[in-house]
Design an enzyme around this catalytic site. Structure first.
Site, mmCIF file in Angstrom:
data_model
loop_
_atom_site.group_PDB
_atom_site.id
_atom_site.type_symbol
_atom_site.label_atom_id
_atom_site.label_comp_id
_atom_site.label_asym_id
_atom_site.label_seq_id
_atom_site.Cartn_x
_atom_site.Cartn_y
_atom_site.Cartn_z
ATOM 1 N N LYS A 1 0.817 -1.221 0.000
ATOM 2 C CA LYS A 1 0.000 0.000 0.000
ATOM 3 C C LYS A 1 0.844 1.261 0.000
ATOM 4 O O LYS A 1 2.036 1.235 0.309
ATOM 5 C CB LYS A 1 -0.953 -0.017 1.205
ATOM 6 C CG LYS A 1 -2.124 -0.953 0.965
ATOM 7 C CD LYS A 1 -3.207 -0.825 1.984
ATOM 8 C CE LYS A 1 -4.344 -1.785 1.603
ATOM 9 N NZ LYS A 1 -5.324 -1.927 2.676
ATOM 10 N N ARG B 1 -3.340 -9.859 5.450
ATOM 11 C CA ARG B 1 -3.794 -9.897 4.047
ATOM 12 C C ARG B 1 -2.642 -9.413 3.173
ATOM 13 O O ARG B 1 -2.250 -8.250 3.258
ATOM 14 C CB ARG B 1 -5.019 -9.005 3.880
ATOM 15 C CG ARG B 1 -5.622 -9.039 2.485
ATOM 16 C CD ARG B 1 -6.816 -8.107 2.383
ATOM 17 N NE ARG B 1 -7.436 -8.193 1.084
ATOM 18 C CZ ARG B 1 -7.014 -7.546 0.012
ATOM 19 N NH1 ARG B 1 -5.970 -6.751 0.083
ATOM 20 N NH2 ARG B 1 -7.641 -7.692 -1.144
HETATM 21 N N1 HH2 Z 1 -7.314 -3.765 1.243
HETATM 22 C C1 HH2 Z 1 -7.653 -3.859 -0.062
HETATM 23 C C2 HH2 Z 1 -8.731 -4.669 -0.431
HETATM 24 N N2 HH2 Z 1 -9.432 -5.366 0.489
HETATM 25 N N3 HH2 Z 1 -9.799 -5.998 2.741
HETATM 26 C C3 HH2 Z 1 -9.485 -5.909 4.044
HETATM 27 N N4 HH2 Z 1 -10.192 -6.589 4.973
HETATM 28 N N5 HH2 Z 1 -8.447 -5.122 4.473
HETATM 29 C C4 HH2 Z 1 -7.700 -4.398 3.602
HETATM 30 O O1 HH2 Z 1 -6.778 -3.663 4.054
HETATM 31 C C5 HH2 Z 1 -8.017 -4.463 2.204
HETATM 32 C C6 HH2 Z 1 -9.104 -5.287 1.803
HETATM 33 C C7 HH2 Z 1 -6.875 -3.126 -1.106
HETATM 34 O O2 HH2 Z 1 -5.847 -3.904 -1.673
HETATM 35 P P1 HH2 Z 1 -5.911 -4.720 -3.092
HETATM 36 O O3 HH2 Z 1 -6.892 -5.806 -3.037
HETATM 37 O O4 HH2 Z 1 -4.579 -5.145 -3.470
HETATM 38 O O5 HH2 Z 1 -6.317 -3.650 -4.145
HETATM 39 P P2 HH2 Z 1 -7.664 -3.418 -4.918
HETATM 40 O O6 HH2 Z 1 -8.668 -2.987 -3.938
HETATM 41 O O7 HH2 Z 1 -7.294 -2.324 -5.880
HETATM 42 O O8 HH2 Z 1 -8.087 -4.653 -5.577
#
Ligand code: HH2
Length: 285
Positions: A225, A260
């Site tokens: 992030k 995660r």
């Molecule tokens: N962060 C993201 C997505 N889902 N869920 C939880 N519980 N906690 C988090 O910190 C979290 C989450 C964002 O990351 P990523 O999936 O890599 O990106 P994107 O939302 O662009 O798919």
């Protein structure tokens, strides 16, 4: 630290005596770090298999990007992205499947397809989300977000970020408990980067022991992030691996029970070395 010895995920129990690793499987064309790469079903399955082989305890399947500025995805499109992947994974892999969604209809379809965890970055704020989540036997991750992805990073503001996030998470957990959800099914997440400045994220990270003391297992998602990039002098996404693994390890030490992450093998290795080498007096319970 979690009051509960395990997380109940629709018939499967994940022990919480060591931190669990949740591998990210984005089936979106626009996720911030791996968008597009796993959009094809076969590629998604291969990536999930690799994460399980590397030691992932949970695979988190997401069909709607939540990166800052992301536009919402129509319901049918999200279903078309997520459900075939869940069904194939359930048939093939012996692992808890999580669905990263804020839509009650996607939650319901995912439960019907064997999801063991509902991961809602919107913290069950959509009408009907709490009821759908409560209705099954899957675990539920309630995450805090200020605003919505499209605009959440424009001007996040809090009088006291730790107090406000805590109040929201406790309130949502109580709403679930009032609907009969057992504590063993509830996970809380402060939502790093979701309507938060770097200072807000750092304040929340430092408060992890206090959040863990609420009694529910804590999920932490800081992998790749922008807060990691900012701590490293605006490092691009592709160059945040060491920072991400270090933060995951520190989160685990501070009481997080689910990490995660995108980089499963590296995180699993770091946790194994930590477990083996940590000096006894510093051990978490
Ligand atoms: N962060 C993201 C997505 N889902 N869920 C939880 N519980 N906690 C988090 O910190 C979290 C989450 C964002 O990351 P990523 O999936 O890599 O990106 P994107 O939302 O662009 O798919």
């Amino acid at each position: 630290m979690s009051e509960y010895p395990f997380l109940a995920c629709a018939g499967r129990h994940l022990p919480l005596h060591r931190p669990l690793v949740m591998g990210v499987l984005n089936v979106t064309p626009d996720s911030f770090s791996d968008g597009g790469r796993h959009a094809e079903l076969e590629a998604a399955l291969a990536h999930a298999r690799a994460m399980v082989a590397a030691g992932a305890d949970i695979i988190d399947v997401g069909g709607e990007s939540t990166r800052p500025g992301a536009e919402p995805v129509p319901l049918q499109e999200e279903l078309d992205r997520v459900i075939p992947v869940l069904e194939r994974l359930r048939a093939e892999l012996d692992v808890v499947l999580s669905v990263d969604t804020s839509k009650p209809a996607v939650m319901q379809a995912a439960l019907d397809s064997g999801a063991g965890l509902l991961n809602d970055v919107n913290g069950l704020r959509a009408p009907g989300a709490t009821e759908v989540a409560a209705s099954g036997t899957a675990a539920i991750c309630v995450m805090h977000m200020q605003g919505q992805p499209r605009s959440m990073q424009e001007r996040p503001q809090y009088a006291d970020v730790v107090a406000e996030v805590t109040e929201f998470l406790v309130g949502q957990a109580e709403a679930l408990r009032a609907l009969g959800v057992a504590g063993e099914r509830i996970v809380l997440d402060p939502g790093f980067g979701f309507g938060k400045t770097l200072e807000h994220n750092l304040a929340l990270f430092r408060s992890l022991p206090r959040l863990a003391a609420l009694g529910y297992p804590l999920l932490v998602g800081v992998s790749r992030k922008s807060m990691i990039g900012a701590l490293l002098g605006d490092r691009p996404v592709a160059d945040r691996l060491v920072g991400s693994v270090t933060a995951a390890l520190l989160a685990a030490r501070a009481g997080a029970r689910i990490l995660r992450v995108h980089d499963v093998r590296e995180t699993v290795d770091a946790l194994a070395v930590q477990r083996a080498l940590e000096i006894e007096q510093n051990r978490e319970g």
